[in-house]
Write an enzyme that holds these catalytic residues in place. Structure first.
Site, PDB file in Angstrom:
ATOM      1  N   ARG A  20      -5.356   5.584   0.823  1.00 25.62           N
ATOM      2  CA  ARG A  20      -4.419   4.469   0.956  1.00 25.62           C
ATOM      3  C   ARG A  20      -4.691   3.607  -0.260  1.00 25.62           C
ATOM      4  NH1 ARG A  20      -1.996   3.190   6.208  1.00 25.62           N
ATOM      5  NH2 ARG A  20      -1.298   5.227   6.892  1.00 25.62           N
ATOM      6  N   GLU A  44      -1.639  -3.300  12.521  1.00 24.72           N
ATOM      7  CA  GLU A  44      -0.664  -2.753  13.453  1.00 24.72           C
ATOM      8  C   GLU A  44      -1.154  -2.912  14.889  1.00 24.72           C
ATOM      9  OE1 GLU A  44       0.088   1.406  12.920  1.00 24.72           O
ATOM     10  OE2 GLU A  44       2.127   1.163  13.684  1.00 24.72           O
ATOM     11  N   THR A  96       6.272   8.617  10.184  1.00 21.13           N
ATOM     12  CA  THR A  96       6.899   7.324   9.843  1.00 21.13           C
ATOM     13  C   THR A  96       6.611   6.938   8.403  1.00 21.13           C
ATOM     14  OG1 THR A  96       4.994   5.991  10.527  1.00 21.13           O
ATOM     15  CG2 THR A  96       6.676   6.427  12.193  1.00 21.13           C
ATOM     16  N   ARG A 132       4.085   0.519   2.420  1.00 21.38           N
ATOM     17  CA  ARG A 132       4.346  -0.664   3.240  1.00 21.38           C
ATOM     18  C   ARG A 132       4.055  -1.880   2.369  1.00 21.38           C
ATOM     19  NH1 ARG A 132       2.970  -4.168   7.542  1.00 21.38           N
ATOM     20  NH2 ARG A 132       0.732  -4.014   7.169  1.00 21.38           N
ATOM     21  N   ARG A 171       0.845  -1.203   0.000  1.00 19.50           N
ATOM     22  CA  ARG A 171       0.000   0.000   0.000  1.00 19.50           C
ATOM     23  C   ARG A 171       0.872   1.241   0.000  1.00 19.50           C
ATOM     24  NH1 ARG A 171       1.848   3.145   4.409  1.00 19.50           N
ATOM     25  NH2 ARG A 171       1.534   2.094   6.398  1.00 19.50           N
ATOM     26  N   ARG A 226       4.853  -7.598  12.348  1.00 24.82           N
ATOM     27  CA  ARG A 226       3.548  -7.262  12.959  1.00 24.82           C
ATOM     28  C   ARG A 226       2.715  -8.534  13.074  1.00 24.82           C
ATOM     29  NH1 ARG A 226       1.182  -1.689  10.012  1.00 24.82           N
ATOM     30  NH2 ARG A 226       3.001  -0.426  10.475  1.00 24.82           N
ATOM     31  N   CYS A 238       1.368  10.729   9.559  1.00 26.21           N
ATOM     32  CA  CYS A 238       2.354  10.233  10.523  1.00 26.21           C
ATOM     33  C   CYS A 238       3.737  10.320   9.884  1.00 26.21           C
ATOM     34  CB  CYS A 238       2.028   8.785  10.879  1.00 26.21           C
ATOM     35  SG  CYS A 238       3.249   8.053  11.989  1.00 26.21           S
ATOM     36  N   GLU A 269      -6.404   7.209   8.074  1.00 28.33           N
ATOM     37  CA  GLU A 269      -5.221   7.926   8.595  1.00 28.33           C
ATOM     38  C   GLU A 269      -4.691   8.922   7.553  1.00 28.33           C
ATOM     39  OE1 GLU A 269      -2.269   5.514  10.554  1.00 28.33           O
ATOM     40  OE2 GLU A 269      -0.657   6.845   9.909  1.00 28.33           O
TER      41      GLU A 269
HETATM   42  P1  ADP Z   1      -1.294  -0.477   6.979  1.00 29.26           P
HETATM   43  O1  ADP Z   1      -2.427   0.029   6.157  1.00 29.26           O
HETATM   44  O2  ADP Z   1      -0.419   0.555   7.541  1.00 29.26           O
HETATM   45  O3  ADP Z   1      -0.531  -1.472   6.209  1.00 29.26           O
HETATM   46  P2  ADP Z   1      -2.229  -2.417   9.032  1.00 29.26           P
HETATM   47  O4  ADP Z   1      -0.971  -3.077   9.516  1.00 29.26           O
HETATM   48  O5  ADP Z   1      -3.202  -2.013  10.088  1.00 29.26           O
HETATM   49  O6  ADP Z   1      -1.954  -1.077   8.269  1.00 29.26           O
HETATM   50  O7  ADP Z   1      -2.917  -3.396   8.004  1.00 29.26           O
HETATM   51  C1  ADP Z   1      -4.149  -3.092   7.431  1.00 29.26           C
HETATM   52  C2  ADP Z   1      -4.866  -4.347   6.998  1.00 29.26           C
HETATM   53  O8  ADP Z   1      -4.171  -4.979   5.936  1.00 29.26           O
HETATM   54  C3  ADP Z   1      -4.996  -5.386   8.098  1.00 29.26           C
HETATM   55  O9  ADP Z   1      -6.262  -5.978   8.030  1.00 29.26           O
HETATM   56  C4  ADP Z   1      -3.945  -6.402   7.730  1.00 29.26           C
HETATM   57  O10 ADP Z   1      -4.280  -7.708   8.174  1.00 29.26           O
HETATM   58  C5  ADP Z   1      -3.997  -6.352   6.214  1.00 29.26           C
HETATM   59  N1  ADP Z   1      -2.736  -6.809   5.624  1.00 29.26           N
HETATM   60  C6  ADP Z   1      -1.524  -6.272   5.730  1.00 29.26           C
HETATM   61  N2  ADP Z   1      -0.600  -6.978   5.049  1.00 29.26           N
HETATM   62  C7  ADP Z   1      -1.264  -8.024   4.479  1.00 29.26           C
HETATM   63  C8  ADP Z   1      -0.877  -9.130   3.654  1.00 29.26           C
HETATM   64  N3  ADP Z   1       0.375  -9.300   3.236  1.00 29.26           N
HETATM   65  N4  ADP Z   1      -1.857 -10.005   3.293  1.00 29.26           N
HETATM   66  C9  ADP Z   1      -3.141  -9.830   3.670  1.00 29.26           C
HETATM   67  N5  ADP Z   1      -3.565  -8.821   4.434  1.00 29.26           N
HETATM   68  C10 ADP Z   1      -2.642  -7.910   4.840  1.00 29.26           C
HETATM   69  N1  ILO Z   2       1.198   6.756  16.587  1.00 31.64           N
HETATM   70  C1  ILO Z   2       1.469   5.357  16.770  1.00 31.64           C
HETATM   71  C2  ILO Z   2       1.684   4.652  15.439  1.00 31.64           C
HETATM   72  C3  ILO Z   2       2.931   5.029  14.709  1.00 31.64           C
HETATM   73  C4  ILO Z   2       3.228   4.327  13.414  1.00 31.64           C
HETATM   74  N2  ILO Z   2       2.084   3.809  12.784  1.00 31.64           N
HETATM   75  C5  ILO Z   2       1.296   4.344  11.894  1.00 31.64           C
HETATM   76  C6  ILO Z   2       1.809   5.338  10.992  1.00 31.64           C
HETATM   77  N3  ILO Z   2       0.163   4.012  11.799  1.00 31.64           N
HETATM   78  C7  ILO Z   2       2.706   5.225  17.634  1.00 31.64           C
HETATM   79  O1  ILO Z   2       3.420   6.213  17.758  1.00 31.64           O
HETATM   80  O2  ILO Z   2       2.930   4.120  18.156  1.00 31.64           O
END
Ligand code: ADP
Ligand code: ILO
Length: 342
Positions: free
Chosen positions: A214, A299, A258, A265, A111, A294, A256, A210
């Site tokens: 995305r 997260e 980060t 990601r 993403r 993770r 954020c 956020e």
């Molecule tokens: P981010 O949008 O920052 O990647 P999260 O870690 O919260 O945030 O992930 C968002 C969603 O995407 C969650 O439901 C997670 O399980 C799903 N997800 C992340 N990586 C994968 C993957 N490789 N395969 C399937 N689902 C994923």
């Molecule tokens: N504000 C939270 C998450 C930081 C990193 N994650 C993001 C961008 N979703 C913390 O500082 O732990």
């Protein structure tokens, strides 16, 4: 100045010196977002990893004495460093995994976060601006054809059962994140939030979570090249019609710090049931290859069945292509270590 109990590890607590507090405490960015709002999340939740959010592109400059430190501490990116971008999927070194390794990987997802140049960030937008952002983004996405053609589903109109299913299947954001809430990112929830996706749910766009967008490419299995190729094409198409907040130093601007830079990601969900028992080795490999571990429900979640979400940790100062490569190289090293464990 906020009080941080002994043992607080957040970047906020490390970077907010009395001198920086004095310099920044009464500042506002050009949208009126205050320095105190920027540090609210980590002041309230001292267990934060970082604890800071920006109100707009300008926050990173209006609060520069502070944000420069945070950005250097997290990304190793200095105030005069430039960010480079490349989504050249042809340059990725990603031969298919051999069958025994391929079956360790359940799914792949990449993403990128994007925000519109014409508005402040989600931390600072008004309800009306959030509405305008949703309309602009959805009307652009509705023009998509072919594999990317899809439909927008408004969060406010979804049933609880539909929402739950999309969350459990890893397609939708969860809401109710205390860090996002304390940064003002869940104001008037669920109004003007939603998800656009194609029928196959391999191309998805989250709206007004956020970040304002995305952009997500995902599918079952380990074909990282196919996922990156789809993302690169989709992000390019959206960028033709939407001007994103971006500059040469920080790359794409995100709520954020980060996520700055690529705002990308790239992750796999991978089975590592033996390696998880050797946490020291697991963490050492993750550090060496710049990958983050993770749980698989997003997260701040844990894992109990040996499946982990492994993704690139770096986002700024290196191209998207290089960071997908970080993830691939880290995953390969973790697979070797898993195979070597008894
Ligand atoms: P981010 O949008 O920052 O990647 P999260 O870690 O919260 O945030 O992930 C968002 C969603 O995407 C969650 O439901 C997670 O399980 C799903 N997800 C992340 N990586 C994968 C993957 N490789 N395969 C399937 N689902 C994923
Ligand atoms: N504000 C939270 C998450 C930081 C990193 N994650 C993001 C961008 N979703 C913390 O500082 O732990």
């Amino acid at each position: 100045m906020p009080y941080f109990p002994t043992g607080t590890k957040s970047l906020l607590s490390k970077c907010l010196t009395p001198k920086i507090w004095e310099q920044c405490k009464d500042r506002r960015d050009k949208h009126g977002f205050t320095f105190r709002q920027a540090i609210m999340s980590g002041s309230k939740y001292v267990e934060s990893g970082v604890g800071v959010y920006a109100g707009s592109h300008d926050s990173y400059y209006a609060f520069a004495p502070f944000f420069d430190k945070i950005i250097e501490a997290y990304h190793g990116h200095k105030p005069n460093d430039k960010h480079i971008s490349s989504m050249d999927y042809n340059a990725l070194k990603c031969p298919p995994f051999p069958p025994d390794e391929d079956k360790m990987i359940n799914s792949t997802r990449i993403r990128v976060a994007r925000n519109l140049a014409a508005f402040p960030l989600g931390t600072c937008v008004t309800r009306d601006e959030r509405n305008q952002i949703e309309s602009l983004v959805v009307s652009a996405l509705n023009e998509f054809e072919g594999e990317l053609k899809g439909k927008y589903y408004s969060l406010a109109k979804m049933t609880e059962a539909e929402k739950k299913q999309l969350i459990n299947d890893h397609f939708l954001f969860k809401g109710g994140d205390k860090y996002l809430q304390s940064a003002g990112l869940e104001r008037e929830w669920p109004a003007n939030r939603g998800i656009f996706h194609n029928d196959a749910k391999t191309f998805l766009v989250w709206v007004n979570e956020e970040d304002q967008l995305r952009i997500i490419s995902m599918q079952k299995g380990a074909d990282i090249l196919a996922v990156f190729t789809r993302l690169s094409i989709a992000a390019g198409e959206i960028e033709k019609v939407a001007k994103f907040a971006h500059d040469e130093h920080l790359g794409y601007i995100t709520s954020c710090p980060t996520n700055l830079g690529t705002a990308m990601r790239a992750s796999v969900h991978i089975k590592l049931p033996k390696l998880m028992k050797n946490k020291t080795k697991f963490d050492a490999i993750a550090d060496e290859y710049y990958v983050q571990i993770r749980g698989i429900h997003g997260e701040h979640t844990e894992t109990d069945d040996g499946v982990f979400d492994i993704s690139n940790r770096r986002r700024l100062g290196r191209s998207e292509k290089q960071l997908v490569q970080d993830m691939i190289d880290g995953v390969k090293a973790l697979i070797e270590a898993e195979k070597a464990e008894q």
